[in-house]
Structure formats: C-alpha cells, structure tokens
Design an enzyme around this catalytic site. Structure first.
Site, PDB file in Angstrom:
ATOM      1  CE  LYS A   1      -4.371   1.178   0.192  1.00  0.00           C
ATOM      2  NZ  LYS A   1      -5.559   0.418  -0.242  1.00  0.00           N
TER       3      LYS A   1
ATOM      4  CG  ASP B   1      -7.354   3.508  -0.732  1.00  0.00           C
ATOM      5  OD1 ASP B   1      -7.752   2.337  -0.657  1.00  0.00           O
ATOM      6  OD2 ASP B   1      -7.493   4.325   0.196  1.00  0.00           O
TER       7      ASP B   1
END
Ligand code: NDP
Ligand code: 2IT
Length: 449
Positions: free
Chosen positions: A130, A170
C-alpha cells in the site's frame, strides 16, 4: 494480558506495539487478525517454528520519500509519501495509493497489512502492499494534481514494476491520478509497461468493470450472506456512507438487485432521500463536477442534507460503510441493530471499530469485514494485470462475471473456514484464517527470506 489474545500470540503483539510506536491503526489491524489465529497455531505448530506471524507483521520493505511540487501561484509545497511493500509470498506487492491529509505511516501499514490477507482471499497471484501521501487533493486544479503525481512518480518509479509492485487507486486517487502517474512512469522508463499500475483508462490499458468492481463486489458479497439466511436484497432499504468510487457503485448494484439506498455522505454531511437516491445526480456531482454532496439537496427538494450528520442513525435494513477507517463505532452499531439492520458489508477498509464489530457479532447479524467484502476491487485489478500480460481486453459482461464468481468463492471459502473452526457465519474469523493460511503455507514453502 492483552484482551482476546492467546498466550502464544500475546508476546508477538506486544512486540508489534513496541516496534511500531504510535501507529494505532496498524496495531488495531494486527490485533484483529491475531485474535482469530489461536486455533490455527494449534493445528499448524510449524507456523510458530518458522516465526510466520512475526515475519508477516514486519513489512518486507518500507519506502518514505519527499514530494516537492508547485501550486498554480508558484508556491512550493513539500509532502511526504509512502510505499510499504508488505508481503510478496503470493505475487508482486499489490495495493492502492491514498492521497489524504490524514495519511501517515500507521495508516499505510494498516492498509498494507490488511491487503496481504485480502489479496490472498481473491485466489489470484498478488502479494500485499500500500502507499499514499499526506497530500490533500481537495480544491486543487488538474494542473496541480498532475504536477504532484509527476513529482511523486519521479521517486516511486524506481521501486515499482509489473513483476515487483503494482500500485492502484484508493481514497483521493482515481483514474485521473493513475493517468498522470502512468504517464510519468512511461516517460522516465521509456517503457509502455501497462501492468505497472491498475485502474487505468479503458483506451490506455484499463479493464472494463474496474471502476465498478469494489462497490459491485461488496454487494455481491452482501447478497451471498443474505442467501445463506434465506433472504435477498429485494425490497431492502439501505444506507451507504461516503459518496466516492466505492459508495457510488455499491449504490448502483443495490438498486439493480431490487434494494433502495436512501442515504449517503461525505466528510461534511449526510444526504437522506426517502425516495431512493438519484444515482445519476450523485455521479454528476461527484465524478464530473467534483463538488460536495450537499449540492444534492439543492437539486432534489424532497431530500434532506444533515451537516455533520451521523448516517448510522438513519433507519435501514442493510448498511455499507464505504468511506474510511473507524467511521462506525460501538454506539453507531447499537443504533443500527436496534433500528432493524440485519446485514453490514464493508466497502471501506476497517470502517468498523472493534466495539462495533462486537455489537454486530453479539446481535448475530450478517457482518462482512472489508478484507473479504471489498476484495472485488483488487481482484479486478489482478484481472486487469492478466489482460495487460496477454495484451487482451475483455468485455464488461465477461469481467463482471469473473468478479462475481470471485466474490461467491471468497464468501464460500470464508463461510466454510468459519464453520471448520466452530463459528459458522463468523466472517471475521473466516476471512482472517483463510487469507492467513494461504500466505503462511507459501511462506513456509519459500524458506526463510
Ligand atoms: P474516494 O476518494 O473515491 O471516496 C472517499 C469517500 O469517503 C468520500 O465521500 C470522502 O468524503 C469520504 N471520506 C474519506 N475520508 C474520510 C474521512 N476521514 N472522514 C469522513 N469521510 C471520509 O475513495 P474510495 O471510494 O476509493 O475509497 C473508500 C474506501 O474504500 C476507503 O476505505 C478505501 O480504502 C476503500 N477501498 C477502496 C477500493 C477502491 O478500489 N477504490 C478497494 C477497496 C477498498 P470527502 O470527499 O468529504 O473526503
Ligand atoms: O484497498 C484496496 O483493495 C484498494 N484500494 C484497491 C487496490 C488495487 O490494487 O486495486
């Protein structure tokens, strides 16, 4: 004694706290997983011998870098960006980039940690990672967003690649940002390496149904949970928090399966429309004009805008938190249950606090945690990688059918694991254990690396 943890896991968790001070969201995500692993260590003693849990809690690599950029007035800004390459036992690191002022290492690590298990659940060959930045895109022009993305990629390009690490979107990162990031990667490397990023546009290597995938997938998962209980979405009233990518396509799929969503939100307030939300209007406000959700009430006089409102107080039968972490607490969960909510599916990552999860489990309602319920987004990213690798482009129908099958499989695997470990229908346990087992077996097979 740390509540909820077995004796073997407690020292491991204490070590995580000591080694990662102040990273509260990361602690929360690790605790939630370790809480469910006690019986797994009893069944597979080799995992303790190979120190699998200690290794899984330590990212393989963490990159933190400076992103300097200039705004439209010529003022210089300095942001901080992260890429946490958490675990590559099952494939290249895979996970989104988040642009939000709240981003710090603890947020990226919680997201990266969850991503390991989520990606394992998809059954596709992707590891967990991430990234993100504390950059706030709100109110920024296209040109500013482009300069920021280009500056970020000028450092990040050396760490990523189709076989290494594959970022995507995201919060605050959608197709526009992926475009600027991809353009700069291509320019620096002189390679049209489509598989280095997912969430691309359809005419430059993107996959059909990727935009819709997370929201649609969460609703497919919800539908499976309801089927187990002999129920369906037909005629159900729902609320969906947020009004971004995940929320919009969750609402779309609920409507197409016969439900009615009457409330959504953004960080400023809540819209309630008892007639059912007008999704075309929401798309126009959010995707095209990039304005606040309050604008909806100006256009639909029957609807109400509640500034700073709490969406979980709106009576509903199904609830989908699709905004951000810890947006639904114990009190909210109690209100939902008392007002007749029978099912919750998490489009967002870790949106329900531990107290909230406890309330749902005690009440015996269907509760699908993010790791399982929102895995459709990253699964479709992996399908995008497949299409890129074979220079192919699938139809919407084919891609959506693959997505639906993946969500049905994730649901079934989680349900079966929860039953195997004595708690049928406990999807928290089912998701954590199923995902963990896949990664842990691979780590043992790959040796001490
Ligand atoms: P978007 O940026 O498209 O939308 C985010 C929405 O959530 C906006 O309505 C935003 O409101 C709201 N929001 C964000 N942060 C906060 C906050 N701190 N407090 C209150 N509201 C907030 O993001 P996505 O829809 O892509 O992501 C939503 C969630 O889904 C995140 O948890 C993300 O990690 C998760 N997710 C996303 C996937 C994807 O494919 N995009 C895949 C799997 C999970 P505002 O505009 O006011 O900030
Ligand atoms: O949280 C997530 O799974 C995402 N933001 C999507 C990641 C991806 O690589 O598509």
């Amino acid at each position: 004694m740390v509540a909820g943890l077995d004796e073997k896991l407690e020292p491991i968790y204490r070590d995580v706290l000591r080694r990662n001070p102040g990273e509260t969201e990361f602690h929360q995500a690790v605790h939630e997983v370790l809480e469910t692993l006690g019986p797994v260590l009893v069944k597979y003693p080799e995992f303790a011998e190979h120190k699998i849990i200690q290794r899984i809690c330590e990212p393989e690599r963490q990159i933190i870098f400076r992103v300097p950029w200039q705004d439209d007035q010529g003022h210089t800004h300095i942001n901080r960006a992260f890429r946490v390459e958490f675990n590559s036992a099952l494939g290249p690191y895979k996970g989104g980039m988040r642009f939000h002022p709240s981003v710090y290492l603890g947020i990226i690590k919680f997201l990266g940690f969850e991503q390991i298990f989520k990606n394992a659940l998809t059954g596709l060959p992707i590891g967990g990672g991430k990234g993100g930045s504390d950059f706030d895109p709100k109110g920024r022009s296209d040109a500013e967003i482009m300069r920021f993305c280009q500056s970020l990629m000028t450092e990040m390009y050396r760490h990523i690649g189709e076989y290494t690490d594959v970022p995507a979107g995201d919060i605050g990162v959608g197709q526009r940002e992926i475009g600027y990031l991809f353009g700069q990667y291509k320019r620096i490397t002189n390679r049209y390496e489509s598989g280095v990023l997912t969430g691309k546009g359809l005419n430059w290597g993107g996959s059909r149904a990727r935009t819709e995938a997370t929201g649609y997938g969460a609703v497919f998962f919800l539908d499976e949970m309801l089927k187990v209980r002999g129920d369906s979405l037909e005629g159900k009233t729902g609320v969906v928090s947020g009004s971004g990518n995940v929320a919009i396509y969750a609402i779309e799929k609920i409507h197409s399966l016969g439900g009615k969503v009457i409330a959504c939100s953004d960080s400023d307030g809540v819209i309630v429309d008892k007639n059912g939300l007008d999704l075309d209007l929401i798309k126009q406000i959010k995707e095209v004009e990039r304005r606040r959700i309050s604008v909806y009430a100006d256009e639909r006089k029957d609807s109400t805008y509640l500034p700073d409102g709490n969406i979980w107080t709106v009576p509903c039968q199904i609830a989908l938190p699709c905004a951000t972490q810890n947006e639904l607490n114990g009190k909210d969960a109690t209100i939902l249950v008392q007002q007749g909510c029978i099912a919750v599916a998490e489009g967002a990552n870790m949106p329900t606090t531990p107290e909230g999860i406890h309330v749902f489990q005690e009440a015996g309602i269907a509760y699908g945690p993010g790791k399982a319920a929102n895995a459709g987004g990253v699964a479709t990213s992996a399908l995008e990688m497949q299409q890129n690798a074979s220079r192919d482009s699938w139809t919407f129908e084919h891609t959506e059918a693959r997505l639906q099958q993946i969500m049905v499989n994730i649901h079934r695997n989680c349900y079966e694991t929860s039953a195997e470990f004595g708690q049928p229908g406990n999807y928290v346990k089912g998701a954590n254990v199923t995902g963990f087992l896949k990664v842990a077996h691979a780590m043992v097979a790959l040796g001490l690396i």
